[in-house]
Write a protein that holds these residues in place. Sequence first.
Motif, mmCIF file in Angstrom:
data_model
loop_
_atom_site.group_PDB
_atom_site.id
_atom_site.type_symbol
_atom_site.label_atom_id
_atom_site.label_comp_id
_atom_site.label_asym_id
_atom_site.label_seq_id
_atom_site.Cartn_x
_atom_site.Cartn_y
_atom_site.Cartn_z
ATOM 1 N N VAL A 449 0.842 -1.197 0.000
ATOM 2 C CA VAL A 449 0.000 0.000 0.000
ATOM 3 C C VAL A 449 0.876 1.245 0.000
ATOM 4 O O VAL A 449 1.964 1.258 0.573
ATOM 5 C CB VAL A 449 -0.912 -0.002 1.244
ATOM 6 N N GLY A 450 0.391 2.298 -0.631
ATOM 7 C CA GLY A 450 1.120 3.559 -0.648
ATOM 8 C C GLY A 450 0.244 4.688 -1.127
ATOM 9 O O GLY A 450 -0.967 4.697 -0.907
ATOM 10 N N ALA A 451 0.852 5.632 -1.805
ATOM 11 C CA ALA A 451 0.139 6.797 -2.334
ATOM 12 C C ALA A 451 0.673 7.103 -3.727
ATOM 13 O O ALA A 451 1.869 6.925 -3.992
ATOM 14 C CB ALA A 451 0.320 8.002 -1.417
ATOM 15 N N PRO A 452 -0.190 7.589 -4.623
ATOM 16 C CA PRO A 452 0.248 7.867 -5.993
ATOM 17 C C PRO A 452 1.059 9.156 -6.071
ATOM 18 O O PRO A 452 1.077 9.949 -5.115
ATOM 19 C CB PRO A 452 -1.082 8.019 -6.743
ATOM 20 N N PRO A 453 1.715 9.405 -7.185
ATOM 21 C CA PRO A 453 2.404 10.683 -7.371
ATOM 22 C C PRO A 453 1.407 11.832 -7.308
ATOM 23 O O PRO A 453 0.259 11.703 -7.728
ATOM 24 C CB PRO A 453 3.010 10.559 -8.774
ATOM 25 N N ASP A 454 1.848 12.950 -6.754
ATOM 26 C CA ASP A 454 1.003 14.138 -6.729
ATOM 27 C C ASP A 454 1.894 15.372 -6.780
ATOM 28 O O ASP A 454 3.114 15.269 -6.984
ATOM 29 C CB ASP A 454 0.100 14.153 -5.491
ATOM 30 N N ALA A 455 1.293 16.526 -6.567
ATOM 31 C CA ALA A 455 2.045 17.775 -6.683
ATOM 32 C C ALA A 455 3.129 17.898 -5.617
ATOM 33 O O ALA A 455 4.096 18.639 -5.798
ATOM 34 C CB ALA A 455 1.084 18.953 -6.586
ATOM 35 N N PHE A 456 2.982 17.176 -4.504
ATOM 36 C CA PHE A 456 3.942 17.289 -3.419
ATOM 37 C C PHE A 456 5.011 16.205 -3.464
ATOM 38 O O PHE A 456 6.058 16.354 -2.856
ATOM 39 C CB PHE A 456 3.204 17.234 -2.075
ATOM 40 N N ASN A 457 4.742 15.124 -4.132
ATOM 41 C CA ASN A 457 5.703 14.023 -4.197
ATOM 42 C C ASN A 457 5.561 13.336 -5.546
ATOM 43 O O ASN A 457 4.661 12.502 -5.739
ATOM 44 C CB ASN A 457 5.453 13.033 -3.054
ATOM 45 N N ALA A 458 6.445 13.692 -6.471
ATOM 46 C CA ALA A 458 6.346 13.166 -7.832
ATOM 47 C C ALA A 458 6.651 11.679 -7.902
ATOM 48 O O ALA A 458 6.342 11.032 -8.915
ATOM 49 C CB ALA A 458 7.293 13.943 -8.748
ATOM 50 N N HIS A 459 7.276 11.117 -6.861
ATOM 51 C CA HIS A 459 7.646 9.702 -6.876
ATOM 52 C C HIS A 459 6.622 8.807 -6.188
ATOM 53 O O HIS A 459 6.776 7.581 -6.194
ATOM 54 C CB HIS A 459 9.013 9.515 -6.207
ATOM 55 N N GLY A 460 5.582 9.394 -5.612
ATOM 56 C CA GLY A 460 4.621 8.594 -4.874
ATOM 57 C C GLY A 460 5.224 8.067 -3.585
ATOM 58 O O GLY A 460 6.346 8.398 -3.216
ATOM 59 N N GLN A 461 4.464 7.218 -2.892
ATOM 60 C CA GLN A 461 4.928 6.653 -1.623
ATOM 61 C C GLN A 461 4.610 5.163 -1.564
ATOM 62 O O GLN A 461 3.548 4.740 -2.010
ATOM 63 C CB GLN A 461 4.238 7.338 -0.440
ATOM 64 N N ASP A 462 5.539 4.412 -1.008
ATOM 65 C CA ASP A 462 5.346 2.982 -0.777
ATOM 66 C C ASP A 462 5.523 2.735 0.708
ATOM 67 O O ASP A 462 6.610 2.919 1.256
ATOM 68 C CB ASP A 462 6.370 2.172 -1.580
ATOM 69 N N TRP A 463 4.445 2.313 1.377
ATOM 70 C CA TRP A 463 4.471 2.154 2.837
ATOM 71 C C TRP A 463 4.858 0.739 3.273
ATOM 72 O O TRP A 463 5.005 0.471 4.468
ATOM 73 C CB TRP A 463 3.107 2.514 3.422
ATOM 74 N N GLY A 464 4.990 -0.169 2.324
ATOM 75 C CA GLY A 464 5.435 -1.509 2.666
ATOM 76 C C GLY A 464 4.438 -2.325 3.465
ATOM 77 O O GLY A 464 4.834 -3.204 4.236
ATOM 78 N N LEU A 465 3.145 -2.088 3.277
ATOM 79 C CA LEU A 465 2.097 -2.768 4.044
ATOM 80 C C LEU A 465 1.166 -3.513 3.099
ATOM 81 O O LEU A 465 0.662 -2.925 2.139
ATOM 82 C CB LEU A 465 1.284 -1.747 4.846
ATOM 83 N N PRO A 466 0.896 -4.785 3.326
ATOM 84 C CA PRO A 466 -0.032 -5.511 2.456
ATOM 85 C C PRO A 466 -1.477 -5.088 2.708
ATOM 86 O O PRO A 466 -1.878 -4.909 3.865
ATOM 87 C CB PRO A 466 0.183 -6.984 2.833
ATOM 88 N N PRO A 467 -2.290 -4.903 1.670
ATOM 89 C CA PRO A 467 -3.679 -4.455 1.857
ATOM 90 C C PRO A 467 -4.649 -5.624 2.035
ATOM 91 O O PRO A 467 -4.366 -6.770 1.660
ATOM 92 C CB PRO A 467 -3.966 -3.716 0.548
ATOM 93 N N TRP A 468 -5.816 -5.304 2.598
ATOM 94 C CA TRP A 468 -6.918 -6.259 2.599
ATOM 95 C C TRP A 468 -7.301 -6.592 1.166
ATOM 96 O O TRP A 468 -7.301 -5.718 0.293
ATOM 97 C CB TRP A 468 -8.159 -5.670 3.260
ATOM 98 N N ARG A 469 -7.676 -7.835 0.922
ATOM 99 C CA ARG A 469 -8.325 -8.206 -0.340
ATOM 100 C C ARG A 469 -9.823 -7.953 -0.195
ATOM 101 O O ARG A 469 -10.475 -8.570 0.659
ATOM 102 C CB ARG A 469 -8.083 -9.676 -0.668
#
Length: 746
Positions: A449-469
Amino acid sequence: MAAYLDRSDEHHDDASGATGAEPEPAVEPEPAPEPAPEPAAEPAPDGDAPGPRLAALAHAHGVDTAYDPGDGAPVPVRAATLVAVLAALGVDAATPEAVERSLAGHRAAQAARLLPPCLVVRAGRRTAVDVPATARLTVELETGGEWQLTPGRSHWLPADLPLGRHRLRLALGDRTESAVLLVAPDRLAPLPGRGWGFLAQLYSVLSERSWGMGDLGDLTELVQWSGAGLGADFVQLNPLHAARPAPPGVPSDPSPYRPSTRRFADPVHLRIEAVPEYAHCTDRAALEDLARRAARLRAEVLEHDGLIDRDAVWTVKREALELLHTVPRGPGREAAYRAFVRREGEWLEQYATWCALAEQHGPDWPHWPKGLRRPDSPQVAAARTELAGRVEFHRWLAWQLDEQLGRAQQAALDAGMAIGLVQDLAVGVHPGGADAWVLQDHLAAGISVGAPPDAFNAHGQDWGLPPWRPDALAAAGYAPLAELLRSAARHAGALRIDHVMGLFRLWWIPQGRPATEGTYVRYDAEAMLGVLALEAHRAGTAVIGEDLGTVEPGVREELTARGVLGTSVLWFERDWTGSEGAKGAPLAAKRWRTGCLATLTTHDLPSTAARLNGEQVMLRHQLGLLARPLVEEQEAAAAELADWRAELLRLGMLAPGEELDQRALYRFLLATPAQLLGIWLPDTVGDPRPQNLPGTWDQYPNWRLPVADAGGRPVTLEQLAAAPGPRAVAEQLARPGRTTPPRDPW
């Protein structure tokens, strides 16, 4: 394809007030229409934009094929990403032929079912279940008894079904099906009134009795002092979840947001002397030696400007707890322990087993011997018997934590707090930890899980957490989520949900891919919110959603309609629709949301002192974290302060020539309609240091700092209670009808 539709004529007004952006109207969820037939032939997925058939398959499983980075221009998701995400959902899309088979199989499965695997409906609303008119429906209530539903063109679930987890059974000729039926409150009960409280990281609040870091004994003292002594209504904490133990010789991860489990607390938080068996331990010499070692750890932090060393603290506490575990329990204590074990059931047994296995094989279960990688395997059953003593020890630790947390919450209520503890539920867990082992059939393998690229972070974010299916949750009737929420709310007056937007969608990143190559996967928000509402209602807890960052239109409005509070940080509250254009003027106090926790800062942001004096820019400059030249960043920070100073001058909350300070900013927060006001505890003594500096790992001591004064010198809980800052804040924020208790003359 069976469907269930809300037939209520009710609607919800947006009680949040304006938030600076024109909200989009919330819409009732409807069954997704079947995609129109497309040409069968398309190129094999090669990482470029997906073809129409792959896109149709993705949409059928709630996988988005484009995202908005914030500028309104959709960015298409790569075909390779869709293939990997679908694979994590158990859907083969590796070739055009596989796509066709999966599409056909999905449609056939949908058409064959008479009922969905789980229905979540709202109490007080009639809900239609779209099934054949001749079908017979029966609701089996969780408390016993049945409700027979009258056949007709469609079947209606009555509006007066009781809250709870029931089962809906269908009979049609010789066919029978059943589904979990969850009846949830339409809206959570409102808070009793406006209140304020402290935001604290428990580990950072050391007392003169701590064993090197703040513990649950300190928490009990903190709530008693802030409640009975200052008139506070709550203390919001960092997640207390059990951390993943580190391999030998490797420091453990101090972040409370990447735990091994979210179900059980970490035993490093235990107050050793508060364990009832402590008084009956006959080896006093060993306990005294351990206490001396703990005193040295405490002195290292408090007297030598040291950092909190969880590993060293746990080494000493574990020795003490091993000793106390051998003390015989009286019949009453034994009965209480057995009742706890029965209540926690299989999840406790599996968690304790994981802990015992991790002691032997390391903390990453995917690297264990193959036979131990599933909790239901015969090899694990044999290991549980072999390691019975260690399993028992970890069960006992979980019980001690449950007892001390319960005493802390009761102490908060006894001290006059309206809410008490606000427990924090992290957004996910470590992929090698206990929950990922226990819940591996409900979590997406190979996904982070993470976050997509946006105006504040062009590289996005990877939090290293598996999501619920989402499919696995629905098939399980959302029981794993319900059990997690039930546990989190047990000793809480309110529950903070980290990244509450995850109840609607999460950014999934396939393993080995950068965060830019992810996509959003949708969850059944009506079901997720229903489960949350039911468990919070049963526990009598309020819910606060951390809804900072990128929030999809309609999400805040839906959360407000369900009685879930949001989070508003002063520096982010801007009127993006005003004449200031892209800059955004400070949002007028009266336009803030009512349903929110309003604050000046959080654990991931600069302290208020550092923001006011500019230290936050210099710190990021020294660590190489600035995206622009230092002068530009300093000018932007100064302009932000100037904007807020001008707003407070306009409102008469600041006199001409008066400096912008915390008291003036609190005056502004008081002028908003926010139901809860949160005070960052270190702000009350001028601590300039953030607890966590996003974007750093070993460059900055994240999650390891004790509360300190303006000079960076650690401050004990006893010194906090004697400092003028906390009382000054309490006097300023005292709610009507409840004055700050007078200072004790002693």
